[in-house]
Design an enzyme around this catalytic site. Structure first.
Site, PDB file in Angstrom:
ATOM      1  N   ARG A 103      -3.902 -21.960  11.477  1.00  0.00           N
ATOM      2  CA  ARG A 103      -4.803 -20.894  11.035  1.00  0.00           C
ATOM      3  C   ARG A 103      -4.053 -19.752  10.363  1.00  0.00           C
ATOM      4  O   ARG A 103      -4.492 -19.238   9.328  1.00  0.00           O
ATOM      5  CB  ARG A 103      -5.627 -20.381  12.226  1.00  0.00           C
ATOM      6  CG  ARG A 103      -6.582 -19.210  11.925  1.00  0.00           C
ATOM      7  CD  ARG A 103      -7.330 -19.345  10.602  1.00  0.00           C
ATOM      8  NE  ARG A 103      -7.977 -20.636  10.428  1.00  0.00           N
ATOM      9  CZ  ARG A 103      -8.320 -21.127   9.243  1.00  0.00           C
ATOM     10  NH1 ARG A 103      -8.044 -20.459   8.128  1.00  0.00           N
ATOM     11  NH2 ARG A 103      -8.921 -22.293   9.154  1.00  0.00           N
ATOM     12  N   LYS A 170      -3.951  12.432 -11.358  1.00  0.00           N
ATOM     13  CA  LYS A 170      -5.387  12.179 -11.410  1.00  0.00           C
ATOM     14  C   LYS A 170      -6.142  13.495 -11.498  1.00  0.00           C
ATOM     15  O   LYS A 170      -5.547  14.574 -11.504  1.00  0.00           O
ATOM     16  CB  LYS A 170      -5.807  11.356 -10.190  1.00  0.00           C
ATOM     17  CG  LYS A 170      -4.983  10.061 -10.043  1.00  0.00           C
ATOM     18  CD  LYS A 170      -5.470   9.185  -8.926  1.00  0.00           C
ATOM     19  CE  LYS A 170      -6.677   8.385  -9.357  1.00  0.00           C
ATOM     20  NZ  LYS A 170      -7.048   7.355  -8.360  1.00  0.00           N
ATOM     21  N   ASP A 220     -10.686   6.609 -17.802  1.00  0.00           N
ATOM     22  CA  ASP A 220     -11.618   6.094 -16.800  1.00  0.00           C
ATOM     23  C   ASP A 220     -13.050   6.223 -17.299  1.00  0.00           C
ATOM     24  O   ASP A 220     -13.539   7.330 -17.540  1.00  0.00           O
ATOM     25  CB  ASP A 220     -11.434   6.862 -15.486  1.00  0.00           C
ATOM     26  CG  ASP A 220     -12.247   6.265 -14.348  1.00  0.00           C
ATOM     27  OD1 ASP A 220     -12.469   5.046 -14.351  1.00  0.00           O
ATOM     28  OD2 ASP A 220     -12.657   7.031 -13.466  1.00  0.00           O
TER      29      ASP A 220
END
Length: 287
Positions: A103, A170, A220
């Site tokens: 897994r 930003k 953006d």
């Protein structure tokens, strides 16, 4: 197809696998005790759907940590495409180790192959334009480096890896610094020795970024006419000797990315390739 080289930032495979195994095994795999300790087995992993395979270094490390006696025979090269029903790799070794590691190994492989497969779809959608698909920092916690590597396997490029290897100014940084020019000047003064990038929300901010010849300009959600104008200004800047790259971001989908690439932008960043994850369906069976 050649094996994808591990970039230098992927330096945490052993630790990432150790944590994943500890999470699953805890104090011990009590179900594996049903199998005699000396029993050996063979198994194979099959893809249940078409995919770009990615994650071999993590899978190899899972079984190396569990039992070095396990051997793996990969039928697919990292970064190659498999069809539904195709065998990805075979394993042989102590049966307990195969069952215990199943897994965790498949979790890595399904997640990273899912990322690489998503990237390949976006890259194929803009093939021939000269534009590249770029990632973002919207990654699964603890799997940043692995997913960034998967982006490369899928045919994309990495933006910055984290907050340490690139300055990205930003809108909030611009507001706090008193404007884009002041923010860029302060960033230059840091002398950090990393790429300098900035967002721009208007064409005036595009001009300010180009005047400073930043490494990358990120626009953006520009409207079509704004984006095409930004492309022309960047091209004119490079014709004068500048080197700024232009990247678009904001709500990009498979349906919209081609038109965006056709504007002439250098890169398009797509958060969905790492955060809207479809894990690939894989199955391991003893043979």
């Amino acid at each position: 197809m050649r094996m994808i080289a591990l970039p230098s930032y992927v330096n945490d495979i052993a630790e990432t696998v150790r944590r994943a195994l500890a999470e699953d095994i805890g104090g011990g795999d009590v179900t594996a005790l049903l199998v005699p300790a000396a029993q050996r087995a063979q198994a194979r992993v099959i893809a249940r759907e078409a995919a770009v395979v990615c994650g071999r270094p993590w899978v190899d490390e899972v079984f190396r940590q569990l039992d070095p006696a396990v051997t793996l025979d990969w039928q697919v090269t990292e970064g190659a495409t498999v069809a539904a029903g195709q065998s990805v790799f075979r394993l042989e070794g102590p049966a307990r180790a195969l069952l215990t590691g199943e897994r965790t190994a498949l979790n890595f492989l399904q997640t990273l192959s899912g990322t690489a497969t998503a990237v390949r779809r976006y890259a194929d959608a803009i093939a021939g334009t000269g534009c590249q698909v770029a990632d973002t920092r919207k990654t699964l916690p603890g799997l940043r480096n692995a997913q960034k590597y998967a982006v490369l396997c899928g045919g994309g490029v990495n933006h910055r890896i984290g907050l340490y290897d690139g300055i990205l100014i930003k809108e909030n940084h611009i507001a706090a610094a008193g404007g884009i020019r002041a923010a860029i000047a302060q960033a230059r003064a840091l002398g950090a020795g990393v790429p300098l990038m900035t967002e721009a929300e208007t064409l005036d901010e595009v001009d300010a970024a180009l005047q400073a010849d930043v490494d990358l300009l990120l626009v953006d959600e520009f409207a079509d006419d704004q984006l095409r104008e930004a492309v022309q200004r960047v091209r004119a800047h490079r014709a004068r000797g500048g080197h700024t790259l232009l990247e678009y971001s904001g709500g990009v989908t498979l349906q919209t990315i081609r038109a965006l690439a056709d504007t002439g932008v250098d890169r398009i960043s797509v958060g969905a390739i790492t955060k809207h994850l479809h894990a690939i369906d894989l199955s391991m069976r003893l043979i």
